[in-house]
Scaffold this active site. Structure first.
Site, PDB file in Angstrom:
ATOM      1  N   ARG A 132       0.859  -1.005   0.138  1.00 38.50           N
ATOM      2  CA  ARG A 132       0.044   0.025  -0.118  1.00 38.50           C
ATOM      3  C   ARG A 132       0.953   1.302   0.092  1.00 38.50           C
ATOM      4  NH1 ARG A 132      -2.962  -3.886   2.202  1.00 38.50           N
ATOM      5  NH2 ARG A 132      -5.223  -3.925   2.167  1.00 38.50           N
TER       6      ARG A 132
ATOM      7  N   ARG B  47      -8.027 -16.717  -9.834  1.00 39.55           N
ATOM      8  CA  ARG B  47      -8.514 -15.747  -8.590  1.00 39.55           C
ATOM      9  C   ARG B  47      -9.398 -14.387  -9.332  1.00 39.55           C
ATOM     10  NH1 ARG B  47      -3.685 -14.533  -4.770  1.00 39.55           N
ATOM     11  NH2 ARG B  47      -5.413 -14.169  -3.484  1.00 39.55           N
TER      12      ARG B  47
ATOM     13  N   SER C 156     -11.703  -8.239   0.099  1.00 38.86           N
ATOM     14  CA  SER C 156     -11.835  -6.844   0.774  1.00 38.86           C
ATOM     15  C   SER C 156     -10.948  -6.052  -0.352  1.00 38.86           C
ATOM     16  CB  SER C 156     -11.431  -6.661   1.963  1.00 38.86           C
ATOM     17  OG  SER C 156     -10.082  -7.147   2.387  1.00 38.86           O
TER      18      SER C 156
ATOM     19  N   SER D 240     -12.372  -9.431   6.024  1.00 40.44           N
ATOM     20  CA  SER D 240     -11.049  -8.860   6.050  1.00 40.44           C
ATOM     21  C   SER D 240     -11.227  -7.275   6.219  1.00 40.44           C
ATOM     22  CB  SER D 240      -9.987  -9.102   5.085  1.00 40.44           C
ATOM     23  OG  SER D 240      -9.871 -10.439   5.151  1.00 40.44           O
TER      24      SER D 240
ATOM     25  N   GLU E  66      -6.669 -14.708   7.052  1.00 38.71           N
ATOM     26  CA  GLU E  66      -5.262 -15.144   6.695  1.00 38.71           C
ATOM     27  C   GLU E  66      -4.576 -15.975   7.820  1.00 38.71           C
ATOM     28  OE1 GLU E  66      -2.796 -10.896   7.429  1.00 38.71           O
ATOM     29  OE2 GLU E  66      -3.936 -11.237   5.738  1.00 38.71           O
TER      30      GLU E  66
ATOM     31  N   LYS F 201       7.031 -15.596  -0.819  1.00 40.15           N
ATOM     32  CA  LYS F 201       6.151 -14.681  -1.195  1.00 40.15           C
ATOM     33  C   LYS F 201       6.117 -13.487  -0.206  1.00 40.15           C
ATOM     34  CE  LYS F 201       1.389 -15.131  -2.714  1.00 40.15           C
ATOM     35  NZ  LYS F 201       0.741 -13.842  -2.121  1.00 40.15           N
TER      36      LYS F 201
END
Length: 459
Positions: free
Chosen positions: A39, A145, A192, A220, A339, A436
């Site tokens: 972000r 996805r 989300s 989330s 998660e 990852k």
């Protein structure tokens, strides 16, 4: 940006998960938050002036994000601070830093999203602001996805996107250098990230944005709160008149964003396996620099693992979690903190009573179908896990060694490592997939156990 592989690792390699000889006693420094780093990169790229990210996470997902922004013209420079020019040592300074230099976004560009939800969902709105086409593709799993929420919303806001009607990757965003923006209705019940994707770029839309969620309960929500908090810290005007309920409205006004000096918090979700080690072995683990206040979902580990039999203390140094050697089953709605499910499920499989984990049907759409994968892999080690409509029922049974497949899912790999602490012979397939979000997880894991052995010898 170099120094780390951006491929998911060797799919066939088997890693023998170490078994704990006794109670762990270690301090584990967890790298920075993926969610905050990615972000922060986007907000810095869209700012009106250069900014800094200090102590960012260097992992596959964050390096893919940085590479994607650089492909669209953003400058990202690396430097290492010794506590001088870039700030003081300690939690608020020192260490690696990235200087982000905004520039006119442009195509043509080709973006590799890997299997990173933040990259595949957060960047199409950024690409809509670029001048020229931006093509997105990624790992085979990324094609499965959902992206329809972002694609449909961007089209409603004036963007042109070619996806051959898939609502998924691969796709091309034909950026026009600007986007009208305005009101839009989306169903974000599957992720989300659909909401966060629109909000992050919204200050640069001509009319800003009003996002109205129209589907079932949002998963989330802490991640949306993180997005809102980071936008406000960067100078954006964000109104959330209905956020916090099962439906939400978010309004972001058009404005310039500030170039910030952002220190990235430790990734609290990645602390999960290490705290679980204290719970499973009846030991003690300290995570330095745990924030007193945070929007990270991982902060809920303090409450959840305490309910499962441990105790924690938060000090100026960090969070110290202590296990008692007994693990109690839990009945928990994990809708907002999904998660964390894989590691919690692993701990529950070692408990002395049944656990029911609910509110997590959306995990079927993550890096893999996490509910099906957890049930299959724990059961193949002798467990009794059944899928429910929106979660898992876990009845503890004596477990044995075997191969734990990870399906290129980093959180399944860390869950398997937790099981290996108590079970001889657990072989984790493709543990490299943890890169990852958590570089050198095997090294951190072994270091925790080595520190425990050294401490035991000294005593």
């Amino acid at each position: 940006m170099t120094g780390i592989e951006t491929s998911p690792g060797d799919h066939t390699a088997l890693w023998p998960a170490p078994t704990a000889d006794g109670a762990v006693d270690a301090t584990v420094t967890v790298p920075g938050s993926k969610s905050v780093t990615n972000r922060g990169l986007i907000l810095a790229a869209l700012a009106a002036e250069p900014g800094w990210l200090r102590r960012p996470l260097r992992s596959r997902d964050t390096l893919l994000m940085a590479a994607a922004l650089r492909a669209m013209g953003v400058g990202i420079e690396e430097t290492v601070s010794d506590g001088g020019a870039l700030g003081s040592s300690g939690p608020s300074g020192g260490g690696e830093a990235w200087r982000v230099i905004p520039a006119g976004l442009h195509g043509p560009a080709t973006i590799d999203v890997g299997n990173a939800g933040t990259v595949m969902r957060f960047l199409p709105p950024v690409a809509a602001l670029a001048d020229g086409p931006v093509h997105f593709d990624g790992d085979p799993r990324s094609h499965e996805r959902p992206l329809h929420g972002v694609i449909d919303a961007l089209r409603a806001l004036g963007a042109r996107i070619d996806d051959d009607g898939r609502g998924a990757l691969p796709l091309t965003v034909h950026g026009g250098g600007a986007l009208d923006g305005g009101p839009v209705r989306i169903d974000a019940s599957s992720s989300s990230q659909f909401v966060s994707a629109l909000l992050l770029s919204a200050p640069r839309f001509n009319q800003g944005v009003e996002v109205r969620h129209i589907g079932a309960a949002l998963p989330s929500l802490p991640h949306i709160r993180m997005t809102v908090d980071m936008l406000r810290a960067a100078g954006a005007r964000v109104d959330t008149p209905e956020a916090g309920g099962e439906r939400g409205v978010w309004r972001v006004a058009p404005s310039a964003l500030l170039g910030r000096d952002l220190v990235v918090e430790p990734d609290l979700s990645n602390a999960a396996p290490f705290l679980a080690a204290a719970l499973v072995t009846g030991g003690r683990v300290t995570i330095p620099d745990w924030p007193e206040h945070t929007t990270q979902p991982g902060d809920e580990l303090r409450r959840i693992f305490t309910e499962m039999g441990g105790s924690c203390e938060l000090t100026d140094t960090g969070l110290t979690f202590t296990g008692t050697g007994r693990i109690t089953g839990i009945d928990a709605d994990l809708h907002e903190v999904g998660e964390l499910t894989p590691v919690i499920a692993a701990v529950a499989a070692l408990a002395d009573s049944e656990s029911v984990l609910s509110g997590i049907a959306h995990l079927r759409l993550h890096e893999t179908d996490r509910l099906a994968a957890l049930a299959k892999e724990i059961n193949e080690l002798g467990g009794e896990v059944t899928e429910t409509e929106d979660g898992l029922r876990i009845r503890p049974r004596p477990l044995h060694g075997g191969i734990f497949h990870t399906y290129e899912d980093h959180r399944l790999a860390t869950a398997a490592a937790v099981l290996g602490l108590a079970i001889d012979g657990v072989l984790v397939e493709n543990v490299a997939t943890t890169a990852k979000t958590l570089p050198d997880f095997p090294g951190l894991w072994s270091g925790m156990l080595d520190a425990t052995t050294t401490s035991a010898r000294r005593s």
